[in-house]
Scaffold this active site. Structure first.
Site, PDB file in Angstrom:
ATOM      1  N   GLY A  71       4.695  13.618  -9.613  1.00  0.00           N
ATOM      2  CA  GLY A  71       5.157  12.371  -9.673  1.00  0.00           C
ATOM      3  C   GLY A  71       6.424  12.177 -10.760  1.00  0.00           C
ATOM      4  N   THR A  72       6.959  13.337 -11.085  1.00  0.00           N
ATOM      5  CA  THR A  72       8.025  13.283 -11.933  1.00  0.00           C
ATOM      6  C   THR A  72       9.133  12.491 -11.644  1.00  0.00           C
ATOM      7  OG1 THR A  72       7.505  15.800 -12.308  1.00  0.00           O
ATOM      8  CG2 THR A  72       9.617  14.695 -13.006  1.00  0.00           C
ATOM      9  N   THR A  73       9.853  12.690 -10.012  1.00  0.00           N
ATOM     10  CA  THR A  73      10.732  11.994  -9.466  1.00  0.00           C
ATOM     11  C   THR A  73      10.685  10.713  -9.511  1.00  0.00           C
ATOM     12  OG1 THR A  73      11.369  13.814  -8.081  1.00  0.00           O
ATOM     13  CG2 THR A  73      12.652  11.730  -7.519  1.00  0.00           C
ATOM     14  N   HIS A 132       9.010  19.511 -18.358  1.00  0.00           N
ATOM     15  CA  HIS A 132       8.010  20.220 -17.659  1.00  0.00           C
ATOM     16  C   HIS A 132       7.298  21.053 -18.686  1.00  0.00           C
ATOM     17  CE1 HIS A 132       8.280  18.597 -13.773  1.00  0.00           C
ATOM     18  NE2 HIS A 132       9.516  19.286 -13.501  1.00  0.00           N
ATOM     19  N   SER A 165       1.846  20.159  -3.039  1.00  0.00           N
ATOM     20  CA  SER A 165       3.135  19.643  -3.163  1.00  0.00           C
ATOM     21  C   SER A 165       4.153  20.672  -3.919  1.00  0.00           C
ATOM     22  CB  SER A 165       3.211  18.465  -3.999  1.00  0.00           C
ATOM     23  OG  SER A 165       4.445  17.863  -3.861  1.00  0.00           O
ATOM     24  N   TYR A 235      -1.222   9.542 -11.795  1.00  0.00           N
ATOM     25  CA  TYR A 235      -0.408   9.226 -10.459  1.00  0.00           C
ATOM     26  C   TYR A 235      -1.130   8.492  -9.684  1.00  0.00           C
ATOM     27  CZ  TYR A 235       2.456  10.337  -6.344  1.00  0.00           C
ATOM     28  OH  TYR A 235       3.073  10.278  -5.270  1.00  0.00           O
ATOM     29  N   GLY A 302       4.290  10.771  -0.972  1.00  0.00           N
ATOM     30  CA  GLY A 302       3.968   9.928  -2.125  1.00  0.00           C
ATOM     31  C   GLY A 302       2.860   9.334  -2.039  1.00  0.00           C
TER      32      GLY A 302
END
Length: 342
Positions: A71-73, A132, A165, A235, A302
């Site tokens: 879920g970084t972006t 990260h 992912s 997330y 997502g």
């Protein structure tokens, strides 16, 4: 590769030579090196060293921490939109997120030249910076319990979805690297199967792995430190209640929504601007690129639970058991995420 120093707080300021660190070459497209019990691409380690040696934190800094592909972006987009909403209202046609990828709006601490090149130092306050790095490898100026003002937002994801992912993204990066190399005489990259990625992930041999240790470090910090130091997000819970979590994010970062903003629906506007469907359909994300991969590679489904389309039940059971055993005594469980993705 030329020998370069990388610093580890656990070693009380001593230096390591990157070429002497344990090496893993089976998780494409990077060569991974092990530092402080975690695996990272060899190419970013000089940036990690620079961050430890020379990064100057500011009291207003907000760090967005995550294991890759968790879920970084999305978190980058949400945090950027929240912090800068006064200058860039979410409905504005000229909003930076309509014209730039979230990774161009929020830089990583450990990127090459982020510290030594002055990229982060040039940012106005309050700065939003991503990483990260596991909690145990953060520069002391960020992680120290007494560091005034600095806040950390961590997002975690079910390990099975993080694995799938990560695997799919690694394949895209490997294909992009092969395309860049062109006709240089190198053989095409060998197929990277989900079974191969699974075995490496279970051994913790992936970027920033082991994933469960990465999560546990921030979870323990969020329990141990003052609640205004580390915000721990899931997330899966963010997917279920994005507006409520954006409110929580804004309050934690010190810029809660006013009554007037609530009445105007600003939080909901930010969620809509930063939704995966909205972002993936921005022209910059359909056709733009980062240094190593196309922008479109950062936007897949997502969703929670997509692992079931790629992993067998036996694989899922094995990974769940590895993670459950490793997390014994931490007080943390992924059971909540697994129930919500079922």
């Amino acid at each position: 590769m030329a020998a370069s120093p990388v610093y580890n707080d656990d070693m009380a300021g001593s230096e390591l030579v990157i070429s002497s660190l344990p090496l893993e070459t089976r998780f494409p497209p990077f060569q991974l090196r092990q530092v402080g019990g975690f695996w990272f691409p060899e190419a970013i380690l000089p940036g990690v060293a620079a961050a430890h040696a020379r990064f100057e934190a500011r009291p207003s800094d907000v760090f967005l921490a995550s294991f890759p592909k968790s879920g970084t972006t999305w978190l980058k987009a949400l945090a950027f939109a929240v912090v800068h909403r006064a200058d860039h209202p979410p409905r504005s046609p000229g909003h930076p997120l309509r014209h730039r990828n979230p990774h161009d709006c929020v830089k990583f601490l450990e990127e090459p030249f982020a510290v030594d090149g002055g990229v982060l130092a040039a940012l106005p306050s309050p700065r939003v910076i991503a990483t990260h790095l596991p909690y145990s490898l953060l520069p002391g100026r960020i992680a120290a319990e007494g560091s005034p003002g600095v806040r950390i937002v961590y997002i975690c994801r079910d390990p099975k979805d993080a694995l799938v992912s990560t695997w799919l993204f690694a394949k895209k990066m490997a294909a992009a690297a092969a395309a860049r190399d062109g006709d240089d005489g190198k053989p095409p990259p060998a197929p990277f199967t989900v079974e191969e990625a699974f075995e490496l992930f279970c051994d913790g041999r992936c970027m920033a792995g082991p994933q469960w240790r990465h999560v546990a470090g921030y979870w323990e910090a969020s329990r141990r430190l003052l609640p205004d130091k580390v915000l721990f997000l899931r997330y899966e819970e963010m997917l279920q209640d994005p507006v409520g979590n954006v409110r929580k994010l804004a309050e934690f970062m010190g810029c809660a929504f006013s009554g007037e903003e609530e009445a105007a629906g600003v939080a909901r506007d930010i969620v809509e601007l930063c939704s995966i469907d909205a972002l993936k359909n921005m022209e910059v994300n359909k056709n733009g690129t980062q240094e190593y991969v196309k922008n479109e590679s950062f936007f897949r489904k997502g969703v929670a639970g997509d692992w079931s389309n790629h992993m067998t039940p036996a694989m899922a059971e094995r990974l769940d058991k590895i993670v459950e055993d490793a997390l014994q005594g931490t007080g943390f469980t992924f059971a909540v995420a697994q129930a919500q993705s079922a």
